[in-house]
Design an enzyme around this catalytic site. Structure first.
Site, short mmCIF file in Angstrom:
data_model
loop_
_atom_site.label_atom_id
_atom_site.label_comp_id
_atom_site.label_asym_id
_atom_site.label_seq_id
_atom_site.Cartn_x
_atom_site.Cartn_y
_atom_site.Cartn_z
N CYS A 161 23.25 4.25 -59.27
CA CYS A 161 21.96 4.64 -58.67
C CYS A 161 21.96 6.07 -58.13
O CYS A 161 20.90 6.61 -57.80
CB CYS A 161 21.58 3.68 -57.55
SG CYS A 161 21.26 2.03 -58.16
N HIS A 207 16.38 6.93 -52.75
CA HIS A 207 16.55 5.94 -53.82
C HIS A 207 15.89 4.65 -53.35
O HIS A 207 15.98 4.28 -52.18
CB HIS A 207 18.04 5.72 -54.08
CG HIS A 207 18.31 4.56 -54.97
ND1 HIS A 207 17.70 4.43 -56.20
CD2 HIS A 207 19.10 3.46 -54.82
CE1 HIS A 207 18.11 3.30 -56.76
NE2 HIS A 207 18.95 2.69 -55.95
N ASN A 220 13.75 -1.53 -58.17
CA ASN A 220 14.85 -0.57 -58.28
C ASN A 220 15.04 -0.20 -59.75
O ASN A 220 15.53 -1.02 -60.54
CB ASN A 220 16.12 -1.21 -57.70
CG ASN A 220 17.32 -0.26 -57.72
OD1 ASN A 220 17.26 0.82 -58.29
ND2 ASN A 220 18.40 -0.68 -57.08
O1 UT7 Z 1 20.75 0.27 -55.81
C1 UT7 Z 1 22.08 -0.14 -55.89
C2 UT7 Z 1 22.61 -0.62 -54.61
N1 UT7 Z 1 22.10 -1.92 -54.29
C3 UT7 Z 1 21.57 -2.15 -53.08
O2 UT7 Z 1 21.44 -1.26 -52.30
C4 UT7 Z 1 21.22 -3.58 -52.73
C5 UT7 Z 1 21.74 -3.92 -51.37
N2 UT7 Z 1 21.50 -5.30 -50.98
C6 UT7 Z 1 20.26 -5.77 -50.65
O3 UT7 Z 1 19.28 -5.07 -50.77
C7 UT7 Z 1 20.14 -7.18 -50.08
O4 UT7 Z 1 21.42 -7.65 -49.74
C8 UT7 Z 1 19.48 -8.19 -51.06
C9 UT7 Z 1 17.99 -7.88 -51.21
C10 UT7 Z 1 20.16 -8.15 -52.42
C11 UT7 Z 1 19.57 -9.61 -50.47
O5 UT7 Z 1 18.99 -9.66 -49.19
P1 UT7 Z 1 19.77 -10.28 -47.94
O6 UT7 Z 1 18.86 -10.22 -46.79
O7 UT7 Z 1 21.07 -9.57 -47.83
O8 UT7 Z 1 19.94 -11.78 -48.39
P2 UT7 Z 1 21.30 -12.59 -48.54
O9 UT7 Z 1 22.04 -12.16 -49.76
O10 UT7 Z 1 22.02 -12.61 -47.23
O11 UT7 Z 1 20.73 -14.04 -48.80
C12 UT7 Z 1 20.04 -14.78 -47.77
C13 UT7 Z 1 19.59 -16.10 -48.35
C14 UT7 Z 1 20.69 -16.87 -49.08
O12 UT7 Z 1 20.51 -18.23 -48.85
P3 UT7 Z 1 21.39 -19.00 -47.77
O13 UT7 Z 1 22.81 -18.83 -48.21
O14 UT7 Z 1 21.10 -18.34 -46.46
O15 UT7 Z 1 20.91 -20.40 -47.88
C15 UT7 Z 1 20.43 -16.58 -50.52
O16 UT7 Z 1 20.89 -17.57 -51.39
O17 UT7 Z 1 18.56 -15.87 -49.31
C16 UT7 Z 1 18.92 -16.53 -50.53
N3 UT7 Z 1 18.35 -15.78 -51.62
C17 UT7 Z 1 17.10 -15.93 -52.07
N4 UT7 Z 1 16.12 -16.75 -51.68
C18 UT7 Z 1 14.95 -16.68 -52.34
C19 UT7 Z 1 18.95 -14.78 -52.35
N5 UT7 Z 1 18.09 -14.30 -53.27
C20 UT7 Z 1 16.94 -15.02 -53.12
C21 UT7 Z 1 15.68 -14.98 -53.76
N6 UT7 Z 1 14.72 -15.82 -53.33
N7 UT7 Z 1 15.41 -14.13 -54.76
#
Ligand code: UT7
Length: 331
Positions: free
Chosen positions: A116, A256, A286
């Protein structure tokens, strides 16, 4: 002799027509519009459809538009750098394909992969080539067809990415406008958190890699988030203070677009108000190397010669960085 800087003298963006909305994704995986919007800021993204269509289609459309809009003779372009993570093929470079498609007969070209952060790395590289006097006209493309490496059964990644890109023309400037500073970093230990496991020389494609779905983006979201949020904010603040800029001096932050929450953290660290931040993640998600040129393209009409811009990115690698530039023209 006046110092030569590299200035952006034109920008053009291109996204495919097909829209993949949060409502569409609700029908494909266990997710909700509300989750996607509150956790990422994304409402919809674009998808490049059509057999045999790769990232070069996005890049070529952006470059064609750029040449036409800036009334530039294709024969005058000396170099094209394509920042991409989703090249049409392992080789040749997508830059070579774009040059051929668009008719850049006198340009050499290569791809640059810094995930990215690729567009910023490419811009910093091209700037040095102009500052040194080696070249007078360079096109930098940032484009990705992320849908080609996304697993649309994996809700943790498929909601995040989209296809699109943009291109900028860089030319010498002797009035103190253009790219004035660049700070770039990388840390290969971060690769464990964000990568594509198979398809490279370490794990070539096989029946097994396909069956195990190893050709898709693998991301440990929380770990990446933790690094992204601090590194991008820190490098934005670093380039600002290094160049003696206050929040009032900055016209726009061009971040970004990976997650609206990461963008907000960067803005807060730099003490900038919301209206000074380019954000279009809502409509495109993204697009990896496409996000920053797409922002510049959409905000171009609001920019004036002399405006101070800070460009920031963080991505796989890990890679991250920031560029300070004075915009060089009025639209
Ligand atoms: O550009 C390249 C670099 N990449 C980035 O900068 C991305 C960085 N990361 C992020 O932006 C975030 O970590 C994400 C958007 C990918 C995820 O958000 P988060 O607030 O960190 O969520 P999480 O991974 O902690 O997941 C929280 C919960 C989980 O469920 P449990 O374990 O709490 O029951 C996930 O399974 O949300 C669940 N979950 C979803 N729920 C509904 C994960 N994806 C989804 C989804 N819809 N699409």
């Amino acid at each position: 002799m006046a110092k030569i800087t590299a200035a952006i003298t034109g920008v053009y963006g291109w996204v495919p027509e097909t829209i993949l909305s949060n409502a569409d994704l609700e029908k494909m995986v266990d997710t909700t519009d509300e989750w996607i919007l509150t956790r990422t800021g994304i409402r919809e993204r674009r998808i490049l459809r059509g057999e045999g269509k790769g990232t070069s289609v996005i890049g070529a459309n952006a470059v064609r538009g750029l040449l036409k809009k800036t009334n530039t003779n294709p024969d005058s372009i000396e170099l094209l750098i394509c920042a991409t993570t989703t090249p049409d093929m392992q080789f040749p470079a997508t830059a070579n394909i774009i040059c051929e498609e668009v008719g850049l007969k006198h340009a050499w070209g290569f791809d640059l992969n810094a995930a990215c952060s690729g567009f910023l790395y490419a811009l910093a590289t091209a700037a040095r080539m102009i500052e040194s006097g080696a070249h007078r006209r360079i096109i930098v493309v940032g484009a990705d067809k992320m849908s080609s490496i996304i697993d649309y059964t994996d809700r943790t990644t498929c909601v995040l990415f989209g296809d699109g890109g943009g291109a900028v023309l860089l030319e010498p400037n002797t009035h103190g406008l253009g790219i004035l500073d660049a700070i770039m970093y990388s840390d290969g230990s971060g690769r464990v958190h964000l990568h594509q496991k198979a398809g490279g020389s370490a794990m070539p494609a096989s029946k097994e890699t396909v069956e195990k779905r190893l050709h898709y983006v693998y991301q440990e979201g929380q770990a990446v988030y933790k690094f992204a949020v601090s590194r991008m904010a820190d490098v934005g603040y670093e380039i600002m203070t290094k160049n003696g800029l206050t929040p009032d001096d900055i016209a726009y932050l061009v971040p970004h677009q990976a997650n609206k929450r990461i963008i907000d953290a960067t803005r807060q660290k730099m003490s900038l108000p919301e209206h000074k931040v380019m954000i279009n993640i809502e409509r495109y998600g993204n697009t990896t190397n496409g996000t920053i040129p797409l922002c510049l393209w959409e905000w171009e009409r609001k920019l004036h010669a002399g405006d101070n811009l800070i460009l920031c990115a963080f991505g796989g690698g890990f890679t991250w960085g920031a560029i300070y530039m004075k915009w060089s023209y009025n639209s």
